[in-house]
Design an enzyme around this catalytic site. Structure first.
Site, PDB file in Angstrom:
ATOM      1  CE1 TYR A 236       0.382   7.988  -6.861  1.00 47.03           C
ATOM      2  CE2 TYR A 236      -2.187   8.089  -8.523  1.00 47.03           C
ATOM      3  CZ  TYR A 236      -0.927   7.298  -7.144  1.00 47.03           C
ATOM      4  OH  TYR A 236      -2.596   6.577  -6.497  1.00 47.03           O
TER       5      TYR A 236
ATOM      6  CG  ASN B 178      -1.259   1.625   1.566  1.00 44.66           C
ATOM      7  OD1 ASN B 178      -2.726   1.651   1.276  1.00 44.66           O
ATOM      8  ND2 ASN B 178      -0.882   2.019   2.156  1.00 44.66           N
TER       9      ASN B 178
ATOM     10  CE  LYS C 247      -0.250   4.178  -6.720  1.00 49.20           C
ATOM     11  NZ  LYS C 247      -0.319   3.124  -5.713  1.00 49.20           N
TER      12      LYS C 247
END
Ligand code: NDP
Length: 258
Positions: A154, A89, A158
């Site tokens: 980002y 996470n 991801k």
């Protein structure tokens, strides 16, 4: 108590989504190791879990540093026995147009979001495979599934997490281990509050208006809560979810059009 004989390691467990995940896994009986760089935050979450009757430890660790991961996993194994459930996470975000994106910031985001996920999984997966049971859940994002302006680093990181998820899921498929991702839209956490601050700074909007910009990306016109994401993560970790593997579970109120 469907996870009562299981040990979970939650990276980025000191606040936001990770802290909610730690609470939710503990509520099903898991023993939980809470990891991040900020000792005060992980100590607080681990103490809270211990006070409410769970077994929990705080493990200080930067997921971008292989040697810290190795000692963190060894420490968790000593304290709690092993790692059956890994929640990748820990994550960071920032925004920049492509022309102003620095290599240093690009590499910082990849180091934590992608390399951290790779290193933690590589450290924990062999034990799961040996024992024939395990769960890995990677916290990706809707940014893993589509593009948006000013978040190329980002979003690319991801997308990488999702590709990694799908590949490792296949490697583990016949060994009792599942590897999945969750892909939330905007969640009400510090990370999102930083995005709100950036919107205010760039546009002159007030806080309410800036929050509304993010809410509008969700057809339910709201931010998700960390607890909603934690619920999805928990579901993927349950014994009954053994057939769910290599998936991206999207939480965005119905907004993603793939
Ligand atoms: P927060 O900023 O609230 O929490 C991030 C956590 O990650 C903190 O505990 C932080 O602790 C930890 N962390 C950051 N860098 C490192 C590192 N190098 N090593 C170890 N731990 C680290 O963010 P959220 O709870 O919002 O985000 C959690 C995850 O969810 C991230 O992967 C994020 O990309 C993803 N996500 C978030 C969304 C949102 O809208 N908030 C939407 C979709 C996905 P510390 O800094 O002390 O190390």
């Amino acid at each position: 108590m469907r996870l009562s004989d299981r040990v979970a390691l939650v990276t980025g467990g000191g606040r936001g989504i990770g802290a909610a995940v730690a609470r939710s896994l503990a509520s099903e009986g898991a023993r939980v190791a809470v990891a991040s760089r900020t000792l005060t935050e992980i100590d607080e979450v681990a103490s809270e879990l211990t006070r409410t009757g769970s077994q929990a430890v705080a493990v200080q660790c930067d997921v971008g540093r292989p040697e810290e991961i190795a000692s963190a996993v060894a420490h968790v194994s000593e304290e709690l026995g092993r790692v059956d459930i890994l929640i990748n996470n820990a994550g960071i975000a920032s925004s920049a147009s492509l022309s102003s994106q620095s290599l240093q910031e690009w590499e910082r985001i990849f180091r934590v979001n992608v390399t951290g996920t790779f290193l933690c999984t590589q450290a924990c997966l062999p034990g799961m495979l040996e024992r024939g049971w395990g769960r890995v859940v990677n916290v990706a994002s809707v940014a893993a599934l589509g593009g948006a302006k000013y978040i190329s680093a980002y979003s690319a990181s991801k997308h990488a997490v999702l590709g990694f998820t799908r590949c490792v899921a296949l490697e583990a498929a016949s060994r009792g281990v599942t590897v999945n991702s969750v892909c939330p839209g905007y969640v009400d956490t510090d990370l999102t509050r930083a995005s709100v601050a950036r919107i205010m700074e760039k546009t002159g909007m007030n806080e309410g208006q800036a929050v509304q910009v993010l809410c509008k990306t969700n057809p339910q016109n709201r931010l998700l809560t960390s607890e909603e994401v934690a619920h999805a993560v928990l579901v993927l970790c349950l014994p009954e979810s053994a057939g769910i593997n290599g998936q991206a579970l999207v939480l965005d109120g119905g907004g993603f059009v793939g």
